[in-house]
Scaffold this motif. Structure first.
Motif, PDB file in Angstrom:
ATOM      1  N   ILE A  20       0.831  -1.207   0.000  1.00 16.10           N
ATOM      2  CA  ILE A  20       0.000   0.000   0.000  1.00 16.10           C
ATOM      3  C   ILE A  20       0.867   1.259   0.000  1.00 16.10           C
ATOM      4  O   ILE A  20       0.490   2.296  -0.546  1.00 16.10           O
ATOM      5  N   GLY A  21       2.040   1.163   0.580  1.00 16.56           N
ATOM      6  CA  GLY A  21       2.931   2.319   0.598  1.00 16.56           C
ATOM      7  C   GLY A  21       3.398   2.758  -0.781  1.00 16.56           C
ATOM      8  O   GLY A  21       3.865   3.892  -0.944  1.00 16.56           O
ATOM      9  N   GLY A  22       3.275   1.904  -1.789  1.00 12.61           N
ATOM     10  CA  GLY A  22       3.694   2.281  -3.127  1.00 12.61           C
ATOM     11  C   GLY A  22       2.631   2.975  -3.943  1.00 12.61           C
ATOM     12  O   GLY A  22       2.913   3.488  -5.030  1.00 12.61           O
ATOM     13  N   ALA A  23       1.398   3.006  -3.444  1.00 15.52           N
ATOM     14  CA  ALA A  23       0.298   3.595  -4.209  1.00 15.52           C
ATOM     15  C   ALA A  23       0.438   5.105  -4.424  1.00 15.52           C
ATOM     16  O   ALA A  23       0.128   5.596  -5.516  1.00 15.52           O
ATOM     17  N   PRO A  24       0.858   5.903  -3.431  1.00 18.24           N
ATOM     18  CA  PRO A  24       0.918   7.359  -3.642  1.00 18.24           C
ATOM     19  C   PRO A  24       1.760   7.779  -4.832  1.00 18.24           C
ATOM     20  O   PRO A  24       1.409   8.717  -5.548  1.00 18.24           O
ATOM     21  N   TYR A  25       2.854   7.097  -5.069  1.00 22.60           N
ATOM     22  CA  TYR A  25       3.731   7.465  -6.186  1.00 22.60           C
ATOM     23  C   TYR A  25       3.009   7.329  -7.521  1.00 22.60           C
ATOM     24  O   TYR A  25       3.091   8.211  -8.388  1.00 22.60           O
TER      25      TYR A  25
ATOM     26  N   THR B  62      17.659   4.778  13.629  1.00 20.00           N
ATOM     27  CA  THR B  62      16.855   5.326  14.717  1.00 20.00           C
ATOM     28  C   THR B  62      15.962   4.234  15.289  1.00 20.00           C
ATOM     29  O   THR B  62      15.942   3.098  14.792  1.00 20.00           O
ATOM     30  N   ARG B  63      15.185   4.565  16.294  1.00 17.29           N
ATOM     31  CA  ARG B  63      14.285   3.583  16.911  1.00 17.29           C
ATOM     32  C   ARG B  63      13.202   3.136  15.929  1.00 17.29           C
ATOM     33  O   ARG B  63      12.619   2.063  16.094  1.00 17.29           O
ATOM     34  N   PHE B  64      12.927   3.959  14.908  1.00 14.02           N
ATOM     35  CA  PHE B  64      11.933   3.600  13.898  1.00 14.02           C
ATOM     36  C   PHE B  64      12.573   2.995  12.647  1.00 14.02           C
ATOM     37  O   PHE B  64      11.866   2.631  11.708  1.00 14.02           O
ATOM     38  N   GLY B  65      13.897   2.895  12.643  1.00 15.04           N
ATOM     39  CA  GLY B  65      14.596   2.370  11.491  1.00 15.04           C
ATOM     40  C   GLY B  65      15.385   3.458  10.781  1.00 15.04           C
ATOM     41  O   GLY B  65      15.528   4.586  11.272  1.00 15.04           O
ATOM     42  N   ARG B  66      15.882   3.134   9.610  1.00 10.50           N
ATOM     43  CA  ARG B  66      16.636   4.102   8.819  1.00 10.50           C
ATOM     44  C   ARG B  66      15.782   4.730   7.726  1.00 10.50           C
ATOM     45  O   ARG B  66      15.952   5.905   7.396  1.00 10.50           O
ATOM     46  N   MET B  67      14.851   3.984   7.172  1.00 15.37           N
ATOM     47  CA  MET B  67      14.032   4.473   6.067  1.00 15.37           C
ATOM     48  C   MET B  67      12.754   5.163   6.531  1.00 15.37           C
ATOM     49  O   MET B  67      12.309   6.135   5.925  1.00 15.37           O
ATOM     50  N   MET B  68      12.150   4.662   7.591  1.00 12.69           N
ATOM     51  CA  MET B  68      10.860   5.176   8.040  1.00 12.69           C
ATOM     52  C   MET B  68      10.869   6.669   8.379  1.00 12.69           C
ATOM     53  O   MET B  68       9.907   7.384   8.061  1.00 12.69           O
TER      54      MET B  68
ATOM     55  N   VAL C  77      12.056   6.817  -2.643  1.00 14.96           N
ATOM     56  CA  VAL C  77      13.365   6.155  -2.634  1.00 14.96           C
ATOM     57  C   VAL C  77      13.566   5.354  -1.341  1.00 14.96           C
ATOM     58  O   VAL C  77      13.897   4.165  -1.398  1.00 14.96           O
ATOM     59  N   PRO C  78      13.379   5.937  -0.148  1.00 16.21           N
ATOM     60  CA  PRO C  78      13.495   5.116   1.063  1.00 16.21           C
ATOM     61  C   PRO C  78      12.454   3.996   1.116  1.00 16.21           C
ATOM     62  O   PRO C  78      12.747   2.910   1.602  1.00 16.21           O
ATOM     63  N   TYR C  79      11.260   4.282   0.611  1.00 21.05           N
ATOM     64  CA  TYR C  79      10.223   3.237   0.624  1.00 21.05           C
ATOM     65  C   TYR C  79      10.659   2.021  -0.185  1.00 21.05           C
ATOM     66  O   TYR C  79      10.502   0.874   0.244  1.00 21.05           O
TER      67      TYR C  79
ATOM     68  N   CYS D 138      -2.131   5.926   3.067  1.00 19.09           N
ATOM     69  CA  CYS D 138      -1.146   4.918   2.678  1.00 19.09           C
ATOM     70  C   CYS D 138       0.117   5.018   3.526  1.00 19.09           C
ATOM     71  O   CYS D 138       0.693   3.989   3.923  1.00 19.09           O
ATOM     72  N   ALA D 139       0.557   6.243   3.818  1.00 17.42           N
ATOM     73  CA  ALA D 139       1.749   6.411   4.649  1.00 17.42           C
ATOM     74  C   ALA D 139       1.516   5.892   6.064  1.00 17.42           C
ATOM     75  O   ALA D 139       2.403   5.266   6.669  1.00 17.42           O
ATOM     76  N   VAL D 140       0.315   6.133   6.608  1.00 21.80           N
ATOM     77  CA  VAL D 140      -0.007   5.650   7.956  1.00 21.80           C
ATOM     78  C   VAL D 140      -0.033   4.127   7.997  1.00 21.80           C
ATOM     79  O   VAL D 140       0.508   3.491   8.918  1.00 21.80           O
ATOM     80  N   VAL D 141      -0.662   3.524   7.000  1.00 23.12           N
ATOM     81  CA  VAL D 141      -0.716   2.060   6.936  1.00 23.12           C
ATOM     82  C   VAL D 141       0.686   1.481   6.833  1.00 23.12           C
ATOM     83  O   VAL D 141       1.019   0.482   7.488  1.00 23.12           O
TER      84      VAL D 141
END
Length: 574
Positions: free
Chosen positions: A95-100, A154-160, A207-209, A304-307
């Motif tokens: 789902i994170g790829g849909a916005p692009y 970071t605590r959330f990762g590198r890409m997030m 790109v990070p996604y 999509c970003a929240v999901v």
């Protein structure tokens, strides 16, 4: 005690393992067969990973080679369960790829029409905005990839963090692209600024996604499976973007400005002032419709970003650096020095330019040359629906008849219909038939580059076995060239309309404009297609060479796996 890393040979255990994996494998194969290649899969991964984030040692050809697996080493069952992604994880990642794709379709089909007829910019300035925006987008890909590769964990990762922090400003800038400011002098700067800001921030998201593929699991098979889910969602994203933007905007037709002859006729009656008021009100309604469409797309973007944020966990141990970062010019020298890659890039550069010209000018062509001002959004929807439905056919065709044959047949299939649409008198039914046929060719144009690039990467690895970790460069520079070419095509086409005497919001256009639009959607694409296919004739990788390369690479991987196993056993003995 040393861990047994060899594949199980017991028939019963092997059958039990096959049965346990069969349901998910079927879904993955269906997803991969449905949409492999449409997305800018390598676009993304490449841009971030090309600058040191680490590329896969094995190319994306594994998505096409069913039955082959890079997991030649059996891991302990506990660790395997830990690495396995759930279906929910894969769907959230996809789902994170849909916005692009959603925003890309809306901008690609409607931005030129919006700038000319709704924002009422001169074609010359609209061409500058479109060219600079796309060129800026091309430059930001390797730049963001360079910065992402050096980001701390970071605590959330590198890409997030990149994804989360870029989303709010990206959404705001996208909305402001579709807003007409209440002043005239700085309107050009307004659109140029927010268009470039959005392209940069969307790159900071995408790109990070896409590099996140390497950090959701350390299992190559799981990554390929998640990529298949992602491609499916992104194919649907192109359809959603066209439908949302087109149907909302299509409900309010932009008013047209009468030509010189019509103005003289209106001056003779007393209703001229009333008509002018009606035009002003209708134009305002059209602007509101564009803002509503952009608000809906912004909402989808945020959702999509929240999901993605709550549904995917980034694993620190999943990503490993495989090569030192390489500069931009070093990367160009490396990839363009490989002959098959240079030829393939030239082929798809010309064919992509052909379809970009068709995409960017088809709405204007339908509105003015064909006279379908109230139907163009439905015509665009037919194109994308046809492309979505025919991707499985082209996936079957290229595996059955070979990839070079698929390029020739798929690309040439649109030529007769491009000739028909400009030679036959304006007819809505014929236009729908041409649109459906164009969608079939669009599907081939989207699918085939991403299915052939892995073959070039494999060929490079065969001839350069000591150069590893640079696979992503082939994808990132392909995307760089195509994005830059996209900006050139949009700028040149809009500038051509200016030279032809385009009238913003005109009820009709001069004959020179009609002729220019016919060239941009028919003659120009046909010439570019012929040039691209002419270069394809000298492309050296045929089916025999592709199969031979795959066999050589598999032998190399088996040798590496045996070497790693022997080293591990020796270390345990010592």
């Amino acid at each position: 005690m040393p861990v047994n890393r060899h594949v199980l040979t017991d028939p019963e255990l092997q059958q039990q393992e096959d049965r346990s994996r069969q349901p998910e494998t079927s879904l993955d194969s269906l997803c991969a067969g449905f949409c492999l290649g449409l997305d800018k899969e390598a676009t993304s991964c490449s841009s971030a990973m090309a600058k040191g984030e680490g590329g896969e040692q094995y190319s994306n050809a594994s998505l096409l080679a069913k039955g082959e697996s890079s997991d030649a080493i059996k891991l302990p069952e506990k660790n395997e369960r830990k690495k396995r992604l759930t279906v929910c994880n894969k769907i959230c990642y996809a789902i994170g790829g849909a916005p692009y794709q959603i925003t890309g379709c809306a901008l690609g089909f409607f931005l030129q029409l919006y700038l000319l007829d709704v924002a009422q910019l001169e074609p010359f300035y609209a061409s500058i905005i479109l060219f600079v925006g796309r060129a800026w987008d091309a430059v930001t890909d390797p730049t963001v990839g360079f910065l992402v590769s050096r980001s701390p964990w970071t605590r959330f990762g590198r890409m997030m963090p990149w994804i989360v922090l870029s989303t709010p400003v990206a959404v705001l800038s996208y909305f402001l692209i579709w807003y007409v400011p209440p002043f005239e002098d700085g309107k050009i700067i307004w659109y140029l600024f927010f268009y470039c800001v959005f392209q940069a921030l969307q790159t900071c998201f995408h790109v990070p996604y896409s590099a996140l593929t390497m950090f959701i699991s350390s299992d190559q098979k799981e990554r390929d499976s998640a990529t298949a889910y992602r491609m499916t969602v992104e194919v649907l994203g192109t359809l959603i973007g066209t439908a949302v933007q087109g149907q909302i905007v299509g409900m309010v037709s932009a008013p047209c400005v009468p030509g010189p002859a019509d103005i003289l006729e209106e001056l003779k009656n007393s209703s001229h002032s009333l008509n002018q008021t009606d035009h002003t009100i209708s134009l305002q309604h059209t602007r509101v419709a564009y803002m509503i469409a952009s608000a809906v797309i912004c909402s989808i973007y945020i959702l999509c970003a929240v999901v993605l944020f709550f549904g995917v966990k980034e694993q620190k141990e999943a990503g490993r650096l495989r090569s030192e970062p390489m500069s931009f010019f070093q990367g160009i020298k490396l990839v363009m020095g490989h002959g098959p890659y240079a030829k393939l890039v030239m082929v798809f550069l010309f064919t992509s330019l052909a379809f970009m010209l068709l995409e960017g000018n088809f709405a204007l062509f339908c509105s003015y040359t064909l006279g379908f001002r109230n139907d163009f959004q439905n015509i665009l929807l037919v194109i994308m629906l046809s492309a979505t439905l025919t991707i499985p056919f082209w996936q079957w065709f290229l595996t059955r008849f070979g990839k070079k044959t698929a390029v020739y047949v798929g690309t040439l299939s649109v030529v007769p219909f491009l000739i028909l649409v400009v030679c036959v008198k304006s007819n809505l039914i014929i236009t729908y038939v041409v649109s459906f046929s164009a969608g079939v060719a669009v599907a081939a144009a989207f699918l085939l580059p991403w299915s052939m690039l892995p073959d070039v990467v494999d060929d490079f690895q065969v001839h350069n076995p000591d150069s590893v970790g640079h696979e992503a460069l082939f994808y990132s520079f392909y995307v760089f060239f195509t994005k830059f070419a996209s900006g050139v095509s949009l700028g040149v086409s809009t500038l051509s309309l200016d030279f032809a005497g385009y009238i913003s919001r005109g009820c009709s256009q001069p004959s020179n404009v009609d002729m220019t639009l016919k060239i941009l959607v028919s003659a120009g694409p046909i010439v570019l297609i012929i040039i691209g296919l002419g270069i394809l004739y000298s492309y050296p990788i045929n089916e025999e060479r592709r199969i031979l390369n795959r066999k050589k690479l598999q032998d190399q991987r088996d040798s590496e796996a045996d070497s790693e196993t022997d080293s591990a056993e020796l270390a345990n003995i010592i």
